[in-house]
Motif scaffolding. Sequence first.
Motif, PDB file in Angstrom:
ATOM      1  N   GLN A  78       0.835  -1.210   0.000  1.00 23.31           N
ATOM      2  CA  GLN A  78       0.000   0.000   0.000  1.00 23.31           C
ATOM      3  C   GLN A  78       0.869   1.258   0.000  1.00 23.31           C
ATOM      4  O   GLN A  78       0.610   2.201  -0.758  1.00 23.31           O
ATOM      5  CB  GLN A  78      -0.921  -0.002   1.215  1.00 23.31           C
ATOM      6  N   ALA A  82       1.344   4.110  -3.022  1.00 23.42           N
ATOM      7  CA  ALA A  82       1.136   5.531  -2.734  1.00 23.42           C
ATOM      8  C   ALA A  82       2.357   6.344  -3.155  1.00 23.42           C
ATOM      9  O   ALA A  82       2.231   7.447  -3.695  1.00 23.42           O
ATOM     10  CB  ALA A  82       0.852   5.720  -1.245  1.00 23.42           C
ATOM     11  N   LYS A  85       2.412   6.625  -6.996  1.00 20.86           N
ATOM     12  CA  LYS A  85       1.462   7.627  -7.480  1.00 20.86           C
ATOM     13  C   LYS A  85       1.980   9.037  -7.230  1.00 20.86           C
ATOM     14  O   LYS A  85       1.874   9.913  -8.092  1.00 20.86           O
ATOM     15  CB  LYS A  85       0.111   7.437  -6.793  1.00 20.86           C
ATOM     16  N   THR A  94      -4.410   8.913 -13.803  1.00 19.01           N
ATOM     17  CA  THR A  94      -5.523   8.062 -14.256  1.00 19.01           C
ATOM     18  C   THR A  94      -5.117   7.211 -15.454  1.00 19.01           C
ATOM     19  O   THR A  94      -5.828   6.276 -15.820  1.00 19.01           O
ATOM     20  CB  THR A  94      -6.761   8.899 -14.634  1.00 19.01           C
ATOM     21  N   ASN A 129      -4.664  -0.070 -10.677  1.00 20.87           N
ATOM     22  CA  ASN A 129      -4.297   1.346 -10.552  1.00 20.87           C
ATOM     23  C   ASN A 129      -3.587   1.586  -9.227  1.00 20.87           C
ATOM     24  O   ASN A 129      -3.471   0.682  -8.397  1.00 20.87           O
ATOM     25  CB  ASN A 129      -5.534   2.247 -10.678  1.00 20.87           C
ATOM     26  N   ASP A 131      -4.527   3.286  -6.715  1.00 18.95           N
ATOM     27  CA  ASP A 131      -5.415   3.397  -5.556  1.00 18.95           C
ATOM     28  C   ASP A 131      -6.019   2.057  -5.150  1.00 18.95           C
ATOM     29  O   ASP A 131      -6.905   2.002  -4.302  1.00 18.95           O
ATOM     30  CB  ASP A 131      -6.551   4.388  -5.857  1.00 18.95           C
ATOM     31  N   LYS A 134      -6.077   1.206  -1.229  1.00 13.90           N
ATOM     32  CA  LYS A 134      -6.462   2.211  -0.241  1.00 13.90           C
ATOM     33  C   LYS A 134      -7.317   1.612   0.872  1.00 13.90           C
ATOM     34  O   LYS A 134      -7.246   2.013   2.018  1.00 13.90           O
ATOM     35  CB  LYS A 134      -7.214   3.357  -0.927  1.00 13.90           C
TER      36      LYS A 134
END
Length: 202
Positions: A78, A82, A85, A94, A129, A131, A134
């Motif tokens: 996770q 993050a 990104k 995106t 993706n 996310d 999350k």
Amino acid sequence: MSGPTLPLLPRLRRQGSDRSDRGASLIEGAIIAPVFFACLFMLIEGSFMLRVDLTANHAVREAARVESVQGNKSLTDQEALAKLKASLVSLDTTKIKRIVVWKASGPGDKVPTACKTASQTNLCNSFANADALKVTAGCTSTAGDRFWCPANRKVALSAARGGPPDYVGVWVRYEHHTLTGLFARTVTVEAAAIVRIEPQQR
């Protein structure tokens, strides 16, 4: 009567020559202009592609570094996603089409083909993706990181304690939409980085 007409002849010839030169210049310009603008657009697109490629490679290196430092902590993947990104913030996040965290066999390994479409048990976690983790992280029965759970990764230095540490690979596929669309509408950029988990035990 013939006297006044003689000086006019050189002037008439010069005017005709000027028109011919202008016509030749227009023809040359019409031939050269498409080539010039094609080269210009190639230069612009190439610079954008280089930027995307460098950014993607930087992002996977940053994510892999998180994987290495965090080791077998439950939310390692996770935090790595993050970080990836955040490192791609200068691009459109995106357009991230797939992220894979896989158990690499060594520093020269390649991401397994099967992992590019789906997670594989004891081999890789594949995410659609940045996310994806999350909410569903922590290797629960529905978590996206359960296939190669961070808690099960080898972090010991010695074989007696279950070592040596695992190699972790991070791979990303990014879909770049070109600026002009002259040569292609989209270009797929892939980047990968492999690191060894930093030993947490001897």
